[in-house]
Design an enzyme around this catalytic site. Sequence first.
Site, PDB file in Angstrom:
ATOM      1  N   TYR A 159      75.823   4.847-106.897  1.00  0.00           N
ATOM      2  CA  TYR A 159      75.603   5.422-105.574  1.00  0.00           C
ATOM      3  C   TYR A 159      75.674   4.365-104.464  1.00  0.00           C
ATOM      4  O   TYR A 159      75.842   4.692-103.290  1.00  0.00           O
ATOM      5  CB  TYR A 159      74.206   6.054-105.574  1.00  0.00           C
ATOM      6  CG  TYR A 159      73.972   7.199-104.609  1.00  0.00           C
ATOM      7  CD1 TYR A 159      74.064   8.519-105.038  1.00  0.00           C
ATOM      8  CD2 TYR A 159      73.618   6.960-103.292  1.00  0.00           C
ATOM      9  CE1 TYR A 159      73.813   9.559-104.174  1.00  0.00           C
ATOM     10  CE2 TYR A 159      73.370   8.006-102.420  1.00  0.00           C
ATOM     11  CZ  TYR A 159      73.465   9.299-102.867  1.00  0.00           C
ATOM     12  OH  TYR A 159      73.210  10.331-102.007  1.00  0.00           O
ATOM     13  N   LYS A 229      71.203   8.601-118.701  1.00  0.00           N
ATOM     14  CA  LYS A 229      72.346   8.950-119.559  1.00  0.00           C
ATOM     15  C   LYS A 229      72.677   7.710-120.391  1.00  0.00           C
ATOM     16  O   LYS A 229      73.810   7.204-120.415  1.00  0.00           O
ATOM     17  CB  LYS A 229      73.517   9.398-118.661  1.00  0.00           C
ATOM     18  CG  LYS A 229      74.699   9.984-119.389  1.00  0.00           C
ATOM     19  CD  LYS A 229      74.480  11.371-119.923  1.00  0.00           C
ATOM     20  CE  LYS A 229      75.694  11.814-120.729  1.00  0.00           C
ATOM     21  NZ  LYS A 229      75.477  13.101-121.423  1.00  0.00           N
ATOM     22  N   ASP A 277      71.710  15.335-118.959  1.00  0.00           N
ATOM     23  CA  ASP A 277      72.284  16.684-119.045  1.00  0.00           C
ATOM     24  C   ASP A 277      71.295  17.647-119.700  1.00  0.00           C
ATOM     25  O   ASP A 277      71.107  18.777-119.241  1.00  0.00           O
ATOM     26  CB  ASP A 277      73.656  16.688-119.750  1.00  0.00           C
ATOM     27  CG  ASP A 277      73.713  15.814-120.987  1.00  0.00           C
ATOM     28  OD1 ASP A 277      72.707  15.145-121.297  1.00  0.00           O
ATOM     29  OD2 ASP A 277      74.769  15.805-121.652  1.00  0.00           O
ATOM     30  N   ASP A 301      69.806  12.161-107.192  1.00  0.00           N
ATOM     31  CA  ASP A 301      70.444  12.969-106.156  1.00  0.00           C
ATOM     32  C   ASP A 301      70.719  14.379-106.701  1.00  0.00           C
ATOM     33  O   ASP A 301      70.363  15.389-106.079  1.00  0.00           O
ATOM     34  CB  ASP A 301      71.747  12.274-105.728  1.00  0.00           C
ATOM     35  CG  ASP A 301      72.351  12.868-104.476  1.00  0.00           C
ATOM     36  OD1 ASP A 301      71.678  13.661-103.789  1.00  0.00           O
ATOM     37  OD2 ASP A 301      73.515  12.537-104.171  1.00  0.00           O
TER      38      ASP A 301
HETATM   39  O1  LIG Z   1      74.180   9.870 -97.661  1.00  0.00           O
HETATM   40  C1  LIG Z   1      74.637  10.994 -97.791  1.00  0.00           C
HETATM   41  O2  LIG Z   1      75.494  11.456 -97.039  1.00  0.00           O
HETATM   42  C2  LIG Z   1      74.143  11.876 -98.915  1.00  0.00           C
HETATM   43  C3  LIG Z   1      72.778  11.498 -99.371  1.00  0.00           C
HETATM   44  C4  LIG Z   1      72.189  12.470-100.318  1.00  0.00           C
HETATM   45  O3  LIG Z   1      72.791  13.416-100.778  1.00  0.00           O
HETATM   46  C5  LIG Z   1      70.801  12.295-100.719  1.00  0.00           C
HETATM   47  O4  LIG Z   1      70.218  11.246-100.476  1.00  0.00           O
HETATM   48  O5  LIG Z   1      70.227  13.200-101.338  1.00  0.00           O
HETATM   49 MG   LIG Z   2      71.559  14.650-102.055  1.00  0.00          MG
END
Ligand SMILES: O=C(O)CCC(=O)C(=O)O
Ligand SMILES: [Mg+2]
Length: 410
Positions: A159, A229, A277, A301
């Site tokens: 991420y 995972k 999962d 997320d």
């Molecule tokens: O930074 C973004 O645009 C998405 C962030 C996101 O989905 C979250 O932190 O839950």
């Molecule tokens: Mg999000």
Amino acid sequence: MSTQSHIKVPAGGQKIVPGQAIPDQPIIPFIEGDGIGIDITPVMKKVVDAAVAKAYGGKKQIHWMEIYAGEKSTKVYGSDVWLPEETMAALKDYVVSIKGPMTTPVGGGIRSLNVALRQELDLYTCLRPVRYFTGVPSPLKRPDLTDMVIFRENTEDIYAGIEWASESEGAKKVIGFLQNEMGVKKIRFPATSGIGIKPVSKEGTERLVRKAIQYAIDNGRKSVTIVHKGNIMKFTEGGFRDWAYALAKNEFGGVEIDGGPWLKLPGGIVIKDVIADAFLQQILLRPAEYDVVATLNLNGDYISDALAAQVGGIGIAPGANLSDDVAMFEATHGTAPKYAGQDKVNPGSLILSAEMMLRHMGWTEAADLIISSMEKAIGDKQVTYDFARLMDGATEVSCSAFGDAMIARM
Ligand SMILES: O=C(O)CCC(=O)C(=O)O
Ligand SMILES: [Mg+2]
Ligand SMILES: NC(=O)C1=CN([C@@H]2O[C@H](COP(=O)(O)OP(=O)(O)OC[C@H]3O[C@@H](n4cnc5c(N)ncnc54)[C@H](OP(=O)(O)O)[C@@H]3O)[C@@H](O)[C@H]2O)C=CC1
């Protein structure tokens, strides 16, 4: 970058200083946010002001200080200034803040400002509690059984956005390095692969898991589940699992249950792990078996939105981003651009994020008023479109009218 200051410090307010009592007149910086930020942020401020006034009879008051990031910043500071230096400085300096959602384009364009804020301020814990409010429409038969608190690692993992586009010089270089120097033969289509890197560290895992376990102890929770995972990504997600178990043993005195790997802490809290999962199906089928959740950034997320849906959707899913000093509160949802400026969406997620902020400040009476007035407004079926379309006999109200319905019930 523009060096001119656009932040107006409100007169009569005081800075929150770490380690000192929260002043009665604190200055709280806020970022309005893109898209529906323009709808939900003013409603959040109005509801919070009303709860604080009601709870403390004028003795305490928040002094809101607007700071800028995202699209509004480009209008105020200049077309390419998305995250001004003085915004970063204010977030650090004023310690407690709240933000609306910000747009991140898919594919090209700027990288996520939300992720940049979390990384640059080292807000390593993303804390997202998920609980059911009576009366909220849910796809589950027993939504009340979902009561979890997500601890999502917020600074590492895939991420973090360390990646190179297909056919770029960067991708060619990284793929060349992997093939020629690391003996990697498994890249199926090397000439056209985009490449992403997934860093997950022992320190990053330990500081997040430490917070999750301490939270479970402090709040009388039953278990902490490590979601990963690790069967596939052995040294990143598998590392997260192994470091988490080791920390629970070494720092919290966990002992193995039936030969492990599950552990029991001296106070009875169970530390267990589930592969991601399987976890996503188990939270739907057996939500009562899960409590505090510690997981990596990307899993967190996905899990945040999935769990939010079980209790009525991201319209009421709150969150906090925390370092050891700085706390920045924000909704779980994004900018929902198709609804921007329509005074339509549910402000509940940002209001409940503010409720977490008030509790973080020790202003529990005001926080309690927010919870009870939201419960009453929903109980009276005065709800925004997202709930109204799934509830029998509901009155659909606007974003601002939902805030007013809460205030009327304080
Ligand atoms: O930074 C973004 O645009 C998405 C962030 C996101 O989905 C979250 O932190 O839950
Ligand atoms: Mg999000
Ligand atoms: N922390 C942040 O700032 C975040 C930013 N984003 C960014 O937001 C942008 C849009 O992302 P997207 O994937 O569409 O996700 P969003 O969360 O913005 O919206 C997805 C859907 O969720 C529902 N929803 C979202 N917010 C509300 C609300 N307040 N009340 C009621 N329903 C709501 C709507 O559902 P329906 O259509 O069914 O009515 C909406 O269409 C992207 O640029 C993304 O990067 C995304 C997540 C977090």
